[in-house]
Design an enzyme around this catalytic site. Structure first.
Site, PDB file in Angstrom:
ATOM      1  N   CYS A   2      49.720  49.275  42.050  1.00  0.00           N
ATOM      2  CA  CYS A   2      51.099  49.443  41.566  1.00  0.00           C
ATOM      3  C   CYS A   2      52.128  49.080  42.639  1.00  0.00           C
ATOM      4  O   CYS A   2      51.901  49.289  43.825  1.00  0.00           O
ATOM      5  CB  CYS A   2      51.342  50.883  41.161  1.00  0.00           C
ATOM      6  SG  CYS A   2      50.136  51.507  40.003  1.00  0.00           S
ATOM      7  N   ARG A  27      49.972  42.204  44.201  1.00  0.00           N
ATOM      8  CA  ARG A  27      49.216  43.428  44.477  1.00  0.00           C
ATOM      9  C   ARG A  27      48.241  43.745  43.339  1.00  0.00           C
ATOM     10  O   ARG A  27      47.317  44.520  43.521  1.00  0.00           O
ATOM     11  CB  ARG A  27      50.183  44.616  44.650  1.00  0.00           C
ATOM     12  CG  ARG A  27      51.085  44.493  45.862  1.00  0.00           C
ATOM     13  CD  ARG A  27      52.179  45.544  45.836  1.00  0.00           C
ATOM     14  NE  ARG A  27      51.661  46.885  46.011  1.00  0.00           N
ATOM     15  CZ  ARG A  27      51.495  47.487  47.180  1.00  0.00           C
ATOM     16  NH1 ARG A  27      51.812  46.857  48.285  1.00  0.00           N
ATOM     17  NH2 ARG A  27      51.029  48.720  47.254  1.00  0.00           N
ATOM     18  N   TRP A  73      49.097  49.136  37.601  1.00  0.00           N
ATOM     19  CA  TRP A  73      47.676  48.786  37.482  1.00  0.00           C
ATOM     20  C   TRP A  73      47.008  50.033  36.924  1.00  0.00           C
ATOM     21  O   TRP A  73      46.955  51.071  37.579  1.00  0.00           O
ATOM     22  CB  TRP A  73      47.121  48.431  38.862  1.00  0.00           C
ATOM     23  CG  TRP A  73      45.795  47.748  38.856  1.00  0.00           C
ATOM     24  CD1 TRP A  73      45.561  46.409  38.765  1.00  0.00           C
ATOM     25  CD2 TRP A  73      44.509  48.358  39.000  1.00  0.00           C
ATOM     26  NE1 TRP A  73      44.215  46.154  38.829  1.00  0.00           N
ATOM     27  CE2 TRP A  73      43.539  47.326  38.971  1.00  0.00           C
ATOM     28  CE3 TRP A  73      44.065  49.676  39.145  1.00  0.00           C
ATOM     29  CZ2 TRP A  73      42.180  47.565  39.084  1.00  0.00           C
ATOM     30  CZ3 TRP A  73      42.709  49.918  39.251  1.00  0.00           C
ATOM     31  CH2 TRP A  73      41.781  48.860  39.222  1.00  0.00           C
ATOM     32  N   ASN A  97      53.642  55.330  42.370  1.00  0.00           N
ATOM     33  CA  ASN A  97      52.439  54.651  42.826  1.00  0.00           C
ATOM     34  C   ASN A  97      51.534  55.734  43.400  1.00  0.00           C
ATOM     35  O   ASN A  97      51.992  56.556  44.177  1.00  0.00           O
ATOM     36  CB  ASN A  97      52.831  53.623  43.904  1.00  0.00           C
ATOM     37  CG  ASN A  97      51.638  52.854  44.455  1.00  0.00           C
ATOM     38  OD1 ASN A  97      50.530  52.986  43.950  1.00  0.00           O
ATOM     39  ND2 ASN A  97      51.886  52.057  45.479  1.00  0.00           N
ATOM     40  N   GLY A  98      50.248  55.757  42.990  1.00  0.00           N
ATOM     41  CA  GLY A  98      49.330  56.768  43.516  1.00  0.00           C
ATOM     42  C   GLY A  98      48.680  57.535  42.388  1.00  0.00           C
ATOM     43  O   GLY A  98      48.781  57.157  41.220  1.00  0.00           O
ATOM     44  N   GLU A 481      30.168  36.418  51.876  1.00  0.00           N
ATOM     45  CA  GLU A 481      31.583  36.148  51.600  1.00  0.00           C
ATOM     46  C   GLU A 481      31.718  34.980  50.615  1.00  0.00           C
ATOM     47  O   GLU A 481      32.566  35.009  49.718  1.00  0.00           O
ATOM     48  CB  GLU A 481      32.301  35.870  52.926  1.00  0.00           C
ATOM     49  CG  GLU A 481      33.749  35.423  52.827  1.00  0.00           C
ATOM     50  CD  GLU A 481      34.694  36.433  52.182  1.00  0.00           C
ATOM     51  OE1 GLU A 481      34.278  37.551  51.858  1.00  0.00           O
ATOM     52  OE2 GLU A 481      35.870  36.066  51.977  1.00  0.00           O
ATOM     53  N   LYS A 485      33.605  35.354  47.065  1.00  0.00           N
ATOM     54  CA  LYS A 485      34.737  34.489  46.680  1.00  0.00           C
ATOM     55  C   LYS A 485      34.465  33.862  45.319  1.00  0.00           C
ATOM     56  O   LYS A 485      35.326  33.835  44.452  1.00  0.00           O
ATOM     57  CB  LYS A 485      34.959  33.360  47.694  1.00  0.00           C
ATOM     58  CG  LYS A 485      35.531  33.710  49.026  1.00  0.00           C
ATOM     59  CD  LYS A 485      37.018  33.986  49.034  1.00  0.00           C
ATOM     60  CE  LYS A 485      37.293  35.419  48.756  1.00  0.00           C
ATOM     61  NZ  LYS A 485      37.346  36.349  49.818  1.00  0.00           N
ATOM     62  N   GLU A 488      34.607  36.485  42.460  1.00  0.00           N
ATOM     63  CA  GLU A 488      35.954  37.036  42.275  1.00  0.00           C
ATOM     64  C   GLU A 488      36.848  36.126  41.444  1.00  0.00           C
ATOM     65  O   GLU A 488      37.564  36.592  40.560  1.00  0.00           O
ATOM     66  CB  GLU A 488      36.660  37.176  43.644  1.00  0.00           C
ATOM     67  CG  GLU A 488      36.402  38.431  44.400  1.00  0.00           C
ATOM     68  CD  GLU A 488      37.208  38.464  45.694  1.00  0.00           C
ATOM     69  OE1 GLU A 488      37.833  39.490  45.948  1.00  0.00           O
ATOM     70  OE2 GLU A 488      37.206  37.475  46.464  1.00  0.00           O
ATOM     71  N   HIS A 504      11.057  37.708  48.804  1.00  0.00           N
ATOM     72  CA  HIS A 504      10.852  39.111  48.434  1.00  0.00           C
ATOM     73  C   HIS A 504      11.584  39.463  47.146  1.00  0.00           C
ATOM     74  O   HIS A 504      11.854  40.632  46.892  1.00  0.00           O
ATOM     75  CB  HIS A 504      11.302  40.033  49.576  1.00  0.00           C
ATOM     76  CG  HIS A 504      10.517  39.819  50.834  1.00  0.00           C
ATOM     77  ND1 HIS A 504       9.178  40.102  50.935  1.00  0.00           N
ATOM     78  CD2 HIS A 504      10.867  39.293  52.037  1.00  0.00           C
ATOM     79  CE1 HIS A 504       8.741  39.788  52.145  1.00  0.00           C
ATOM     80  NE2 HIS A 504       9.759  39.280  52.821  1.00  0.00           N
ATOM     81  N   LYS A 603      45.044  43.231  44.822  1.00  0.00           N
ATOM     82  CA  LYS A 603      45.087  42.868  46.243  1.00  0.00           C
ATOM     83  C   LYS A 603      45.018  44.106  47.124  1.00  0.00           C
ATOM     84  O   LYS A 603      44.294  44.147  48.104  1.00  0.00           O
ATOM     85  CB  LYS A 603      46.389  42.105  46.518  1.00  0.00           C
ATOM     86  CG  LYS A 603      46.547  41.646  47.946  1.00  0.00           C
ATOM     87  CD  LYS A 603      45.738  40.414  48.185  1.00  0.00           C
ATOM     88  CE  LYS A 603      45.787  39.931  49.619  1.00  0.00           C
ATOM     89  NZ  LYS A 603      44.556  39.179  49.937  1.00  0.00           N
TER      90      LYS A 603
HETATM   91  C1  G6P Z   1      40.591  44.206  47.568  1.00  0.00           C
HETATM   92  C2  G6P Z   1      40.995  42.757  47.737  1.00  0.00           C
HETATM   93  C3  G6P Z   1      40.044  42.083  48.727  1.00  0.00           C
HETATM   94  C4  G6P Z   1      40.021  42.844  50.037  1.00  0.00           C
HETATM   95  C5  G6P Z   1      39.692  44.329  49.828  1.00  0.00           C
HETATM   96  C6  G6P Z   1      39.940  45.143  51.087  1.00  0.00           C
HETATM   97  O1  G6P Z   1      39.362  44.294  46.939  1.00  0.00           O
HETATM   98  O2  G6P Z   1      40.943  42.080  46.506  1.00  0.00           O
HETATM   99  O3  G6P Z   1      40.477  40.749  48.980  1.00  0.00           O
HETATM  100  O4  G6P Z   1      39.078  42.281  50.897  1.00  0.00           O
HETATM  101  O5  G6P Z   1      40.543  44.885  48.819  1.00  0.00           O
HETATM  102  O6  G6P Z   1      41.305  45.101  51.379  1.00  0.00           O
HETATM  103  P1  G6P Z   1      41.944  45.321  52.796  1.00  0.00           P
HETATM  104  O7  G6P Z   1      43.423  45.157  52.570  1.00  0.00           O
HETATM  105  O8  G6P Z   1      41.583  46.710  53.219  1.00  0.00           O
HETATM  106  O9  G6P Z   1      41.376  44.298  53.711  1.00  0.00           O
END
Ligand code: G6P
Length: 608
Positions: A2, A27, A73, A97-98, A481, A485, A488, A504, A603
């Protein structure tokens, strides 16, 4: 998650609120709304994009010189207009927010007092609670302060009232909130990007703070409700970093910004001409001096940066290092060691699980805490004893790219600093590492130049349902990673394995329909990786290999090869992540998904 924006000004604030909300879109959100005070309270809310809410506000001719806005959100209650913020009770409107933990008890109590609820949210409880306290006659600020003292949980709040059209009140606990100071106008926002077009002068509210904003001034109150002075910061966030420029997506822009972001991040190291404790804060020499081990805590991509760093910290600094997902660490009985260095890694500095893991470590008596973070003055660095800021600039795309590579640079600097303090870094090796860092932006640029070849591969991936990523040693986290990616943003199911684990289990999945991506740098594990590739080929699997130009790796039937630049030594994972970022980006593009705002993801994850 949010986002909040609010403004009190001598001009129409509706365009400011809408613009602010658009800048908070990154966000993550699924509905939005604004409420303004103009005679009475007027509210516009919509599910979907901010642009839809903006169109509705325009159509309804909403204008005012004070208002609040919100991107939601969904947590408590589905994605519906009635659950969207602002929430209204009597003459007040509020954004939040929260998460309020005791909302059920408060709801029962307020229902008994005659309040009817229109939403399933925890937030509506706060609106009614403030309205209830307003009836005691102490005014809006007092009512807000009384209400928050009865809440358990996390909140950033902004509240306006029909009956007090010349003030806005705000509160913060556990969620970021800052006040922006303008000329004859003032603002509130979750992060500075929402208000940077109006002002760069900001006050970061502290835990438990409340504040009252008028057009001409801001008064902050501390936990005891006493007036307090808070430092005014001048934000250096650049407008360019918040805008797309010539790019199609923020992720694309951020991938291409990596040479610059890395150059900016290593600047401090180059200025110091070496790996000195001061890179991590004033009392770093004392904190880092005799650490016994390192515990890294993080989530998502930041966690993979930690996994990569473990190879460096153990291999170069000779220190035991564990890396744990923050949401796991915070709920287990960890063995405390006061000499252990706790390192949290977070792009945003506000990921709730990482913050809570840090608090838990501190509660165990772990005093040596270091935060590696990209957002100045955010919650996690503020709660840490030492801080190292990466200088990636604002990262808007949900899928992290430049934050990851700059985190790796910071973690490499930490490794070398620890190694030097422990007498494990002679001058020649330090000079070599510094030189490798200095060359890194150029090496990254070489990797970026592979984009046309990577795009051709991505077009083939677009029709796949699954993909496997393999790596070994320090490149295994890069395979992780790469898989993250891809899933996601393209929604292709992808998994990563250490190449040695193939037989395995995952080998059972391999057939012609499953592309297998291999990170194959020219390091000591190359021959092992080559054998693993043969294992896949023998089962008819199609291989996509990223191999260093000097690895002596050529294409053959069913084995496609992109030659990455020459092997860059210890910093190789930072170079090898570039092509897998581009692979995910182009696969998503080919599939037509929303690259910057993938479904269901946010985000900044400010809830559990
Ligand atoms: C969310 C984002 C990711 C990020 C993760 C941790 O899942 O979509 O891209 O890696 O949070 O976020 P931070 O801000 O703690 O690195």
């Amino acid at each position: 998650m949010c986002g909040i924006v609010g403004a009190i000004a001598g001009r129409d604030v509706v365009p400011l609120l809408v613009d602010g909300l658009k800048r908070l879109e990154y966000r993550g959100y699924d509905s939005s709304g604004i409420a303004v005070v103009n005679g009475g309270v007027r509210r516009v809310r919509r599910t979907g994009r901010v642009a839809e809410m903006e169109a509705a506000a325009l159509a309804e001719g909403v204008h005012a010189d004070m208002g609040i806005g919100h991107t939601r959100w969904a947590t408590h209650g589905g994605v519906t207009e009635s659950n969207a913020h602002p929430h209204i009770s009597g003459g007040i409107a509020l954004v939040h927010n929260g998460i309020i933990e005791n909302h059920e008890q408060q709801r029962e109590r307020l229902q008994a007092l005659g309040y009817a609820f229109e939403s399933q949210t925890d937030t509506e409880v706060i609106a009614h609670l403030i309205d209830h306290h307003l009836k005691s006659g102490g005014g809006l600020l007092r009512a807000l302060q009384a209400a928050v003292s009865e809440l358990r949980g996390a909140y950033a709040l902004a509240v306006v009232s029909r009956d007090e059209p010349n003030r806005m009140v705000v509160a913060r606990m556990g969620c970021p909130l800052l006040v922006g100071l303008g000329e004859g106008e003032n603002f509130v926002a979750s992060d500075v990007s929402a208000i940077v077009q109006s002002t760069r002068r900001v006050i970061f509210l502290e835990e438990g703070d409340t504040a009252e904003l008028t057009r001409d001034g801001v008064q902050v109150f501390g936990v005891e409700r006493q007036p307090v002075e808070r430092e005014v910061h001048v934000s250096d966030v650049s407008l360019a970093s918040l805008e797309l420029g010539p790019y199609s997506h923020f992720m694309q822009k951020e991938i291409h910004e990596q040479p610059r972001a890395i150059a900016d991040t290593i600047e401090a190291v180059m200025d110091e001409a070496g790996f000195v404790p001061e890179l991590f804060g004033a009392d770093a020499a004392e904190v880092l001096a005799d650490v016994s081990s390192v515990q890294i805590l993080a989530c998502g991509t930041s966690y993979y940066a930690g996994l990569t760093a473990r190879y460096w910290i153990e291999g170069i600094a000779g220190l035991p290092c564990s890396v744990e997902i923050a949401s796991e660490y915070r709920y287990r009985d960890a063995v405390a060691d006061p000499r252990q260095l706790i390192v949290t890694i977070s792009q945003s500095g506000e990921t709730l699980d990482t913050m809570e893991a840090l608090k838990y470590a501190k509660s165990l008596g772990q005093e040596r805490t270091l935060s590696i973070c990209n957002v100045p003055e955010s919650a996690i660095p503020r709660a840490s004893r030492l801080v190292h800021y990466t200088r990636a600039g604002a990262e808007i795309g949900v899928a992290s790219t430049k934050a990851f590579t700059t985190q790796l640079v910071a973690l490499f600097s930490l490794t070398c600093t620890l190694a030097r303090l422990r007498g494990r870094l002679d001058e020649a090796t330090e000079a070599r590492h510094l030189d490798a860092l200095r060359r890194l932006p150029g090496d990254i640029q070489h990797a970026l130049n592979l984009e046309p070849q990577v795009r051709a591969w991505a077009d083939r991936f677009a029709s796949k349902h699954h993909a496997l990523f393999l790596g070994r040693g320090v490149h295994y986290p890069i395979a992780l990673e790469g898989a993250l990616k891809l899933k996601e943003i393209s929604y292709i199911h992808a998994e990563a394995y250490p190449a040695g684990e193939l037989k395995h289990g995952p080998l059972a999945l391999v057939d012609a329909a499953m592309p297998v991506v291999v990170i194959a740098p020219n390091d000591s594990l190359l021959e092992k990786v080559k054998s693993n590739i043969q294992e896949v080929r023998a089962r008819g699997g199609e291989m996509y290999v990223f191999a260093d130009a000097d690895a002596g790796f050529g294409p053959s039937e069913g084995v496609h090869v992109i030659r990455t630049p020459r092997h860059v030594g210890v910093l190789s994972p930072i170079v090898h992540v570039i092509p897998v970022q581009m692979l995910a980006y182009h696969a998503a593009l080919a599939r037509g998904t929303d690259v910057d705002k993938p479904r269901n993801l946010a985000k900044s994850v400010t809830v559990e």
